[in-house]
Design an enzyme around this catalytic site. Structure first.
Site, mmCIF file in Angstrom:
data_model
loop_
_atom_site.group_PDB
_atom_site.id
_atom_site.type_symbol
_atom_site.label_atom_id
_atom_site.label_comp_id
_atom_site.label_asym_id
_atom_site.label_seq_id
_atom_site.Cartn_x
_atom_site.Cartn_y
_atom_site.Cartn_z
ATOM 1 C CG ASN A 150 -2.006 -0.783 0.979
ATOM 2 O OD1 ASN A 150 -2.829 -0.858 -0.073
ATOM 3 N ND2 ASN A 150 -2.513 -1.751 1.985
ATOM 4 C CB CYS A 171 -6.266 -5.507 -2.350
ATOM 5 S SG CYS A 171 -6.917 -5.150 -0.956
ATOM 6 C CG HIS A 172 -6.353 -9.535 1.802
ATOM 7 N ND1 HIS A 172 -4.808 -9.660 1.902
ATOM 8 C CD2 HIS A 172 -6.838 -8.564 2.732
ATOM 9 C CE1 HIS A 172 -4.516 -8.952 2.962
ATOM 10 N NE2 HIS A 172 -5.681 -8.192 3.375
ATOM 11 C CG HIS A 201 -8.326 -0.225 0.278
ATOM 12 N ND1 HIS A 201 -7.121 0.362 0.850
ATOM 13 C CD2 HIS A 201 -8.137 -1.447 0.165
ATOM 14 C CE1 HIS A 201 -6.467 -0.605 1.271
ATOM 15 N NE2 HIS A 201 -6.692 -1.842 0.935
ATOM 16 C CE1 TYR A 258 -8.881 4.761 2.767
ATOM 17 C CE2 TYR A 258 -10.594 3.355 2.034
ATOM 18 C CZ TYR A 258 -9.272 3.473 2.629
ATOM 19 O OH TYR A 258 -8.469 2.468 2.631
#
Length: 497
Positions: A150, A171-172, A201, A258
């Site tokens: 990241n 990414c998981h 994300h 975010y």
């Protein structure tokens, strides 16, 4: 059996490296590969080498395991490279959380955007360019870089546009949210299919089906609100689902930082988070979690080494890496969600940005599904982040302090809290504190030091709205035993998101 070399950069991320290597070694054709481990931390590198070598020995595999702090040596002849680094380690990460708090910016994770994520990107991109140069010069032609580091978008963007290396970001988050949705609906995960699209994300479950039957927003909302744990842990995600009509891949803590709406007033943060697990919104939660894990691993290393004595047996985890390598090498098709250059895949996001969306892998490479249009609210939220990410990457490439400050100023959460003067001063503080990991800003640091001698705005010593203390190893053991006991009696919930 096929032979090739994998290099893992940042292999000192011990637990994650063990997971990746175990998955890869369970592919029948891969038992004779070479795994080259490299890290700047010789101590951590030695620990992970012992663990992976033990796994190879116990399972009587012909695989070769090497470890060196010489990154270029580790990369020589590699066909696949996995990047797992955290530039600056926990020291810089602590500044990513601590300094913005002085200006009222309360982050849970700080690894994607927001003030912490932007600075994390500045440190990571300068290192990524060095990795890319070595990959071009000493790896196999056409080598693949699988980036797990990241901030995912910024690192992948820099590797593709400036590093000129064939790169996919992994990414998981999609898998974890997929698993959570199945649990909320009380059905096996394998019965649930999802299509997600957006940016890392901030990816959105556009289509969810149970055994082929489409799940409506109302049904998913009822399942989440009717789940005792998720209803308390995922208040931000549930609120966004209600307002947008689509569920986000990311955990409550991630998503809350975010957006400009949920963490801007300290007195209201507690209304949107849960502190039962770090990932649900706790101030500096991921910093606490990683600090505790590092301490625990150091003390319990003999136990982890003993665990490596257990023979490998499936199933593999749903981390993408082993499945991608299997598809590229054998042609067995793998479907997943990958971070790649957009180029028209999502029609209402910019061509140049890095998106996360469905794709298929086989011997021909990663083949993305094109022509996806995001719902308007989802696209608008993604666009706010993309503009910050683009400026951040350009700033990292040029060492342009003004552009860096503009990126932070335009961050949704920072912009909801800070004045321009506060942003300018906060970035100066971050640059000075992290100068050793920011070579592109070397010439700008002296001026930042001078400006901080006569600060324009007052700061405060603030721990945040929901800060918890780092626990020692004994506390962690006690908590782990209590959680295991609760789960054994059906009282616990598995961490998701």
């Amino acid at each position: 059996m096929t032979t090739f070399k994998i290099c893992i950069i940042g292999a000192g991320s011990v637990g994650f490296t063990k997971k990746l290597c175990s998955d890869i070694l369970m592919v029948p054709e891969f038992t004779g590969i070479e795994i080259a481990l490299t890290d700047i931390n010789a101590h951590n590198l030695d620990m992970i080498e012992q663990i992976i070598s033990r796994i190879v020995k116990v399972n009587n595999l012909p695989a070769k395991v090497t470890a060196t702090t010489d990154r270029r040596e580790a990369l020589k002849g590699a066909r696949y490279i996995m990047n797992c680094v955290r530039i600056g380690g926990l020291e810089a990460f602590a500044d990513d959380i601590r300094i913005p708090l002085k200006y009222g910016v309360d982050q849970c994770v700080g690894d994607t955007i927001c003030a912490g994520g932007i600075m994390y990107g500045q440190r990571g991109i300068s290192a990524m360019l060095e990795f890319a140069k070595d990959i071009r010069e000493v790896c196999e032609d056409g080598a693949w870089l699988l980036n797990y580091a990241n901030p995912m978008v910024m690192m992948t963007w820099a590797a593709l546009d400036f590093g000129k290396v064939q790169t996919v970001g992994l990414c998981h988050g999609v898998q974890n949210g997929h698993r959570q949705i199945a649990r909320a609906m009380k059905v096996p995960m394998e019965e649930v299919d999802v299509v997600c699209s957006g940016i890392n994300h901030q990816t959105w479950y556009l289509d969810i089906r149970h055994n082929g039957r489409k799940i409506a927003q109302e049904e998913l909302l009822a399942a989440l609100e009717g789940h005792n744990a998720f209803a308390q842990q995922e208040k931000v995600r549930i609120d966004v689902l209600k307002r947008f009509g689509f569920y986000s891949t990311e955990s409550n803590g991630h998503l809350s930082e975010y957006l400009p709406w949920y963490r801007k007033r300290p007195e209201e943060i507690a209304n949107w988070i849960s502190t039962d697990e770090w990932i649900h919104g706790e101030t500096g939660g991921y910093l606490r979690y990683t600090t505790e894990n590092r301490n625990w691993f150091e003390e319990d290393f003999p136990k982890f080494l003993e665990d490596a004595e257990t023979p490998l047996e499936g199933p593999r985890t749903d981390e993408h890496a082993s499945w991608i390598l299997e598809a590229l090498e054998t042609g067995r098709v793998y479907r997943g969600h990958f971070n790649v250059k957009n180029g028209g895949i999502i029609t209402n996001l910019p061509e140049d940005c890095i998106i996360e969306s469905p794709g298929f892998v086989d011997r021909f490479g990663i083949n993305m599904v094109e022509g996806i249009e995001l719902p308007a609210a989802c696209a608008a939220t993604c666009m706010a982040s993309i503009n910050v990410q683009r400026m951040s990457v350009q700033a990292a490439m040029t060492g342009d302090v003004t552009l860096l400050k503009q990126a932070v100023l335009h961050d949704p959460l920072v912009g909801a809290i800070c004045t321009p003067d506060e942003v300018w001063q906060m970035v100066d503080e971050l640059l000075v504190a992290q100068a050793e990991w920011l070579p592109q800003y070397t010439d700008a640091i002296p001026a930042a030091i001078e400006r901080l001698k006569t600060p324009k705005v007052k700061t405060r010593d603030w721990a945040g709205a929901a800060r918890l203390e780092v626990r020692d190893v004994e506390e962690l053991r006690a908590t782990s035993k209590a959680k295991a006991a609760a789960e054994g009696h059906g009282l616990g919930t598995k961490l998701m998101g």
